[in-house]
Scaffold this motif. Structure first.
Motif, PDB file in Angstrom:
ATOM      1  N   GLU A 119      69.769  23.037 -55.575  1.00 25.82           N
ATOM      2  CA  GLU A 119      68.568  23.528 -56.266  1.00 25.82           C
ATOM      3  C   GLU A 119      68.943  24.624 -57.273  1.00 25.82           C
ATOM      4  OE1 GLU A 119      65.504  22.548 -56.400  1.00 25.82           O
ATOM      5  OE2 GLU A 119      64.454  24.322 -57.187  1.00 25.82           O
ATOM      6  N   ARG A 123      68.150  24.680 -61.248  1.00 19.69           N
ATOM      7  CA  ARG A 123      67.349  25.760 -61.843  1.00 19.69           C
ATOM      8  C   ARG A 123      68.070  26.418 -63.010  1.00 19.69           C
ATOM      9  NH1 ARG A 123      64.534  29.113 -56.902  1.00 19.69           N
ATOM     10  NH2 ARG A 123      63.452  27.341 -55.962  1.00 19.69           N
ATOM     11  N   ARG A 127      66.964  26.475 -67.207  1.00 16.38           N
ATOM     12  CA  ARG A 127      66.302  27.762 -67.498  1.00 16.38           C
ATOM     13  C   ARG A 127      66.231  28.034 -69.006  1.00 16.38           C
ATOM     14  NH1 ARG A 127      68.405  33.045 -64.609  1.00 16.38           N
ATOM     15  NH2 ARG A 127      70.424  32.317 -65.375  1.00 16.38           N
ATOM     16  N   HIS A 138      61.273  27.268 -66.869  1.00 18.85           N
ATOM     17  CA  HIS A 138      62.168  26.182 -66.478  1.00 18.85           C
ATOM     18  C   HIS A 138      61.627  24.909 -67.094  1.00 18.85           C
ATOM     19  CE1 HIS A 138      64.290  23.148 -64.171  1.00 18.85           C
ATOM     20  NE2 HIS A 138      65.177  24.085 -63.916  1.00 18.85           N
ATOM     21  N   ASN A 141      60.258  22.809 -63.913  1.00 16.05           N
ATOM     22  CA  ASN A 141      59.489  23.486 -62.860  1.00 16.05           C
ATOM     23  C   ASN A 141      58.407  24.427 -63.373  1.00 16.05           C
ATOM     24  OD1 ASN A 141      61.484  22.278 -61.351  1.00 16.05           O
ATOM     25  ND2 ASN A 141      62.678  24.143 -61.085  1.00 16.05           N
TER      26      ASN A 141
END
Ligand code: AP5
Length: 212
Positions: A119, A123, A127, A138, A141
């Motif tokens: 994860e 991430r 970013r 993100h 996300n």
């Protein structure tokens, strides 16, 4: 109140610090942001720090501790602060304890955000950061409304040099919080462990609960 946010690269320390600062009005102090500001302004400190940052290594303690102690000596840090990215080891933690102890204060909470490696890689690779106000996004996300543009200020979004896959691999190998650092805060009775592999809002809620 003085809080430290602990966690591996990409755990969400910066994102959550921005949310906690908005909710609590605590001063947010990020050593990574301070180094990046120095790199941007091409200061001597920035040139030195950059030689370590681009390789995914920690900047030497002596330099980092001096910078942090100068920052917390400023009046806006008198009543409290939230440290993001500091301390990274027990030497830095002891320096912070001493400095706060000298003015009758201490770390009240150490919030350790833990997230699995796969994860973290996803991430860091996705970013994006606002060049103007530093807001974090993100691409999957937590995307901005318009790709490449900050929702808050309209600034340009960029990706960090040290988020390239080869540097991420070194950062994940060398920059996870060491066990002794976690123990340092456990022994002081201030450690709270937070599962960071959940939604942004769930993590924020747990952190707020932990500092209440
Ligand atoms: P620094 O900037 O502190 O980097 P870091 O510790 O590697 O942490 P990151 O900023 O990469 O991650 P983060 O945990 O803040 O995650 P974020 O919120 O951005 O340090 C940079 C360099 O400076 C170091 O490599 C070192 O060289 C030097 N340095 C700094 N401090 C030092 C010190 N004390 N001593 C020595 N050297 C030092 O989130 C990551 C992404 O994930 C974002 O895109 C975000 O939108 C997304 N995300 C966050 N939370 C979630 C979630 N819950 N669900 C889905 N996505 C999420």
């Amino acid at each position: 109140m003085f809080i430290v946010l602990l966690g591996p690269p990409g755990a969400g320390k910066g994102t959550q610090a921005q949310r906690l600062a908005a909710a609590t009005h605590l001063l947010h102090i990020s050593t990574g942001d301070m180094f990046r500001e120095n790199v941007k302004n091409a200061t001597e400190l920035g040139k030195l720090a950059n030689t370590y940052m681009t390789k995914g290594e920690l900047v030497p303690d002596e330099v980092t501790i001096r910078m942090l102690l100068e920052r917390i000596a400023r009046p806006d840090a008198e009543a409290g602060a939230m440290f993001d990215g500091f301390p990274r080891n027990v030497v830095q933690a002891a320096a912070l304890d001493d400095a706060l102890g000298g003015r009758g204060a201490k770390i009240d909470r150490a919030l350790y955000i833990f997230v699995p490696d796969d994860e973290l890689i996803s991430r860091l690779g996705g970013r994006w950061i606002c060049r103007n106000c530093g807001t974090l996004y993100h691409e999957r996300n937590d995307p901005p409304a318009k790709a490449g543009v900050c929702d808050k200020c309209g600034g340009e979004l960029y990706q960090r040099e040290d988020d390239r896959p080869e540097v991420v691999a070194t950062r994940l190998q060398k920059q996870k919080p060491p066990a002794e650092l976690i123990e340092h805060y456990r022994e002081a009775g201030v450690l709270r462990e937070i599962d960071g592999a959940r939604s942004l809002d769930d993590v924020t809620a747990s952190l707020l609960e932990a500092i209440r």
